[in-house]
Design a protein around this motif. Structure first.
Motif, PDB file in Angstrom:
ATOM      1  N   MET A  41      37.151  88.884 -54.705  1.00 10.21           N
ATOM      2  CA  MET A  41      36.711  87.546 -55.064  1.00 10.21           C
ATOM      3  C   MET A  41      35.584  87.644 -56.083  1.00 10.21           C
ATOM      4  O   MET A  41      34.642  88.413 -55.902  1.00 10.21           O
ATOM      5  N   PRO A  42      35.650  86.885 -57.190  1.00 13.19           N
ATOM      6  CA  PRO A  42      34.538  86.882 -58.150  1.00 13.19           C
ATOM      7  C   PRO A  42      33.262  86.395 -57.475  1.00 13.19           C
ATOM      8  O   PRO A  42      33.288  85.506 -56.622  1.00 13.19           O
ATOM      9  N   LYS A  43      32.158  86.962 -57.869  1.00  6.31           N
ATOM     10  CA  LYS A  43      30.874  86.615 -57.253  1.00  6.31           C
ATOM     11  C   LYS A  43      30.321  85.337 -57.876  1.00  6.31           C
ATOM     12  O   LYS A  43      30.021  85.305 -59.065  1.00  6.31           O
ATOM     13  N   PRO A  44      30.165  84.260 -57.096  1.00  2.00           N
ATOM     14  CA  PRO A  44      29.584  83.030 -57.637  1.00  2.00           C
ATOM     15  C   PRO A  44      28.071  83.119 -57.668  1.00  2.00           C
ATOM     16  O   PRO A  44      27.472  84.019 -57.067  1.00  2.00           O
ATOM     17  N   SER A  45      27.441  82.199 -58.364  1.00  2.00           N
ATOM     18  CA  SER A  45      25.979  82.130 -58.362  1.00  2.00           C
ATOM     19  C   SER A  45      25.543  81.429 -57.088  1.00  2.00           C
ATOM     20  O   SER A  45      26.068  80.374 -56.726  1.00  2.00           O
ATOM     21  N   GLY A  46      24.586  82.028 -56.373  1.00  2.30           N
ATOM     22  CA  GLY A  46      24.200  81.506 -55.073  1.00  2.30           C
ATOM     23  C   GLY A  46      23.100  80.476 -55.095  1.00  2.30           C
ATOM     24  O   GLY A  46      22.910  79.746 -54.128  1.00  2.30           O
ATOM     25  N   GLY A  47      22.351  80.390 -56.181  1.00  2.00           N
ATOM     26  CA  GLY A  47      21.257  79.448 -56.233  1.00  2.00           C
ATOM     27  C   GLY A  47      20.022  79.995 -55.544  1.00  2.00           C
ATOM     28  O   GLY A  47      20.046  81.050 -54.902  1.00  2.00           O
ATOM     29  N   SER A  48      18.929  79.271 -55.644  1.00  2.00           N
ATOM     30  CA  SER A  48      17.673  79.730 -55.065  1.00  2.00           C
ATOM     31  C   SER A  48      17.725  79.651 -53.555  1.00  2.00           C
ATOM     32  O   SER A  48      18.325  78.747 -52.965  1.00  2.00           O
ATOM     33  N   GLY A  49      17.114  80.618 -52.893  1.00  2.00           N
ATOM     34  CA  GLY A  49      17.056  80.634 -51.441  1.00  2.00           C
ATOM     35  C   GLY A  49      18.244  81.266 -50.768  1.00  2.00           C
ATOM     36  O   GLY A  49      18.230  81.427 -49.543  1.00  2.00           O
ATOM     37  N   CYS A  50      19.269  81.631 -51.506  1.00  2.00           N
ATOM     38  CA  CYS A  50      20.450  82.262 -50.911  1.00  2.00           C
ATOM     39  C   CYS A  50      20.186  83.753 -50.749  1.00  2.00           C
ATOM     40  O   CYS A  50      19.867  84.438 -51.726  1.00  2.00           O
ATOM     41  N   GLY A  53      23.873  88.681 -51.566  1.00  2.00           N
ATOM     42  CA  GLY A  53      25.128  89.102 -50.963  1.00  2.00           C
ATOM     43  C   GLY A  53      25.875  87.978 -50.274  1.00  2.00           C
ATOM     44  O   GLY A  53      27.074  88.094 -50.043  1.00  2.00           O
ATOM     45  N   LEU A  54      25.175  86.892 -49.943  1.00  2.00           N
ATOM     46  CA  LEU A  54      25.838  85.762 -49.294  1.00  2.00           C
ATOM     47  C   LEU A  54      26.319  84.730 -50.303  1.00  2.00           C
ATOM     48  O   LEU A  54      26.843  83.678 -49.910  1.00  2.00           O
ATOM     49  N   GLU A  55      26.161  85.010 -51.595  1.00  5.07           N
ATOM     50  CA  GLU A  55      26.625  84.063 -52.614  1.00  5.07           C
ATOM     51  C   GLU A  55      28.119  83.772 -52.466  1.00  5.07           C
ATOM     52  O   GLU A  55      28.572  82.660 -52.751  1.00  5.07           O
ATOM     53  N   TYR A  56      28.883  84.766 -52.011  1.00  8.66           N
ATOM     54  CA  TYR A  56      30.325  84.574 -51.848  1.00  8.66           C
ATOM     55  C   TYR A  56      30.630  83.442 -50.873  1.00  8.66           C
ATOM     56  O   TYR A  56      31.629  82.730 -51.021  1.00  8.66           O
ATOM     57  N   LEU A  57      29.796  83.269 -49.865  1.00  5.18           N
ATOM     58  CA  LEU A  57      30.065  82.274 -48.828  1.00  5.18           C
ATOM     59  C   LEU A  57      29.714  80.861 -49.262  1.00  5.18           C
ATOM     60  O   LEU A  57      30.140  79.899 -48.607  1.00  5.18           O
ATOM     61  N   THR A  58      28.960  80.701 -50.344  1.00  6.47           N
ATOM     62  CA  THR A  58      28.496  79.364 -50.730  1.00  6.47           C
ATOM     63  C   THR A  58      29.643  78.443 -51.123  1.00  6.47           C
ATOM     64  O   THR A  58      29.549  77.225 -50.947  1.00  6.47           O
ATOM     65  N   THR A  59      30.733  79.000 -51.653  1.00  7.26           N
ATOM     66  CA  THR A  59      31.844  78.166 -52.139  1.00  7.26           C
ATOM     67  C   THR A  59      33.030  78.140 -51.180  1.00  7.26           C
ATOM     68  O   THR A  59      34.051  77.543 -51.496  1.00  7.26           O
ATOM     69  N   LEU A  60      32.899  78.774 -50.017  1.00  2.00           N
ATOM     70  CA  LEU A  60      34.028  78.903 -49.102  1.00  2.00           C
ATOM     71  C   LEU A  60      33.879  77.966 -47.912  1.00  2.00           C
ATOM     72  O   LEU A  60      32.771  77.709 -47.434  1.00  2.00           O
ATOM     73  N   ASP A  61      35.033  77.466 -47.426  1.00  2.00           N
ATOM     74  CA  ASP A  61      35.047  76.704 -46.180  1.00  2.00           C
ATOM     75  C   ASP A  61      35.894  77.383 -45.117  1.00  2.00           C
ATOM     76  O   ASP A  61      36.025  76.879 -44.000  1.00  2.00           O
ATOM     77  N   LYS A  62      36.464  78.521 -45.442  1.00  2.00           N
ATOM     78  CA  LYS A  62      37.209  79.310 -44.462  1.00  2.00           C
ATOM     79  C   LYS A  62      37.312  80.755 -44.922  1.00  2.00           C
ATOM     80  O   LYS A  62      37.375  81.038 -46.124  1.00  2.00           O
ATOM     81  N   ILE A  63      37.331  81.665 -43.967  1.00  2.00           N
ATOM     82  CA  ILE A  63      37.518  83.086 -44.256  1.00  2.00           C
ATOM     83  C   ILE A  63      38.423  83.683 -43.182  1.00  2.00           C
ATOM     84  O   ILE A  63      38.552  83.153 -42.076  1.00  2.00           O
ATOM     85  N   VAL A 242      31.991  73.459 -46.201  1.00  2.00           N
ATOM     86  CA  VAL A 242      31.610  74.220 -47.381  1.00  2.00           C
ATOM     87  C   VAL A 242      30.118  74.113 -47.636  1.00  2.00           C
ATOM     88  O   VAL A 242      29.505  75.036 -48.205  1.00  2.00           O
ATOM     89  N   ASP A 243      29.478  73.004 -47.200  1.00  2.00           N
ATOM     90  CA  ASP A 243      28.051  72.823 -47.440  1.00  2.00           C
ATOM     91  C   ASP A 243      27.180  73.276 -46.272  1.00  2.00           C
ATOM     92  O   ASP A 243      25.976  73.009 -46.246  1.00  2.00           O
ATOM     93  N   LEU A 244      27.767  73.945 -45.292  1.00  2.00           N
ATOM     94  CA  LEU A 244      26.983  74.488 -44.185  1.00  2.00           C
ATOM     95  C   LEU A 244      26.013  75.549 -44.715  1.00  2.00           C
ATOM     96  O   LEU A 244      26.332  76.286 -45.656  1.00  2.00           O
ATOM     97  N   ASP A 245      24.825  75.592 -44.118  1.00  2.00           N
ATOM     98  CA  ASP A 245      23.838  76.612 -44.485  1.00  2.00           C
ATOM     99  C   ASP A 245      24.512  77.978 -44.507  1.00  2.00           C
ATOM    100  O   ASP A 245      25.147  78.396 -43.534  1.00  2.00           O
ATOM    101  N   VAL A 246      24.359  78.686 -45.610  1.00  2.00           N
ATOM    102  CA  VAL A 246      25.060  79.960 -45.790  1.00  2.00           C
ATOM    103  C   VAL A 246      24.644  80.974 -44.723  1.00  2.00           C
ATOM    104  O   VAL A 246      25.433  81.835 -44.330  1.00  2.00           O
ATOM    105  N   LYS A 247      23.424  80.859 -44.215  1.00  2.00           N
ATOM    106  CA  LYS A 247      22.993  81.759 -43.146  1.00  2.00           C
ATOM    107  C   LYS A 247      23.794  81.510 -41.879  1.00  2.00           C
ATOM    108  O   LYS A 247      24.152  82.449 -41.162  1.00  2.00           O
TER     109      LYS A 247
END
Length: 265
Positions: A41-50, A53-63, A242-247
């Motif tokens: 999966m291409p690595k998305p930009s995670g934004g501040s506070g992410c 390594g968790l940037e991948y999860l920011t755009t996902l709603d299922k894995i 998809v907007d759940l806290d990435v943590k």
């Protein structure tokens, strides 16, 4: 593909990279196509506070959590450390996971064993670490009422930085778990099914601790019967907003591992 010797007819024996030896028939060279390449999966930009390594999860709603089949385990009936692939809904690989345990824990403690799960991104950097201590009890509801006996998994992202915990709750027949933040405050909880059995999709519902609304779910995906009987290789689907806290997404991933070891290992 590599030549590893000759068969009784003087023809080459071919070793494939999938781990099988294929014997060529007289006058013919037998080959198998290589497995399809891993698509990351291409690595998305995670934004501040992410956390890194968790940037991948920011755009996902299922894995999808997919355990690799260990053929040596099938042949010997000895338990080996588990390995997993973590995929998005397009089949692209997001992470890989490797269990670290001890021979004694693997041989004698089964699904109650202590382990460290190392989760790596496509640059082979460890981005999530799961820590679980040994629990001698089998996870019954009366045992889980004692904090020292309840099953607990700690989630770090990156390693050394706590982001949350998953802890077994004292409950009647349906298994229940708390999803906690780094301060061990309950954010969500998991409401499990009354019956956990083969030949069906088993769902563990994830609900908000504030209003009991459904947030997501962790589903056990049963494979073909032969694989389920002969191996411990399990598949889980994890669904969240998809907007759940990435943590919290990372903590839900940890919950899937804990459920796997407690009920399906």
């Amino acid at each position: 593909m590599a030549r590893v010797g000759l068969d009784p007819y003087g023809q080459p024996i071919i070793q494939q990279n999938v781990g099988f030896v294929v014997m060529a028939q007289p006058g013919a060279l037998v080959t198998r196509p290589p497995p399809p390449p891993v698509v990351w999966m291409p690595k998305p930009s995670g934004g501040s506070g992410c956390p890194p390594g968790l940037e991948y999860l920011t755009t996902l709603d299922k894995i999808l959590l997919k355990e690799e089949v260990n053929y040596l385990e099938m042949a010997t009936n000895f338990v080996f450390e588990n390995r997993y692939r973590i995929l998005n809904d397009s089949g692209q690989q997001v992470y890989t996971a490797q269990e670290e345990s001890t021979v004694c824990q693997l041989g004698w403690c089964s699904g109650n064993r202590a382990f460290t799960m190392h989760i790596f991104d496509n640059n082979k950097m460890e981005v999530i670490r799961l820590e679980r201590e040994l629990r001698c009890c089998i996870g019954t509801c009366w045992c889980s009422c004692l904090e020292s006996c309840s099953h607990l998994i700690k989630v770090e992202a990156p390693p050394g930085k706590k982001v949350g915990y998953v802890q077994q709750k004292c409950s009647p027949l349906p298994p229940m778990f708390s999803i906690l933040d780094e301060d061990k405050q309950e954010v969500m909880y998991i409401d499990g099914p009354c019956c956990v059995g083969p030949c069906t999709v088993v769902e563990f519902k994830v609900k908000s601790s504030k209003d009991d609304s459904k947030v997501g779910k962790i589903s056990k995906k049963w494979d073909d019967v032969v694989q389920e009987l002969l191996t411990n290789a399990d598949n889980f689907g994890i669904k969240f907003p998809v907007d759940l806290d990435v943590k919290m997404k990372a903590v839900m991933l940890g919950a899937a591992f804990l459920i796997d070891f407690m009920y399906f290992e």
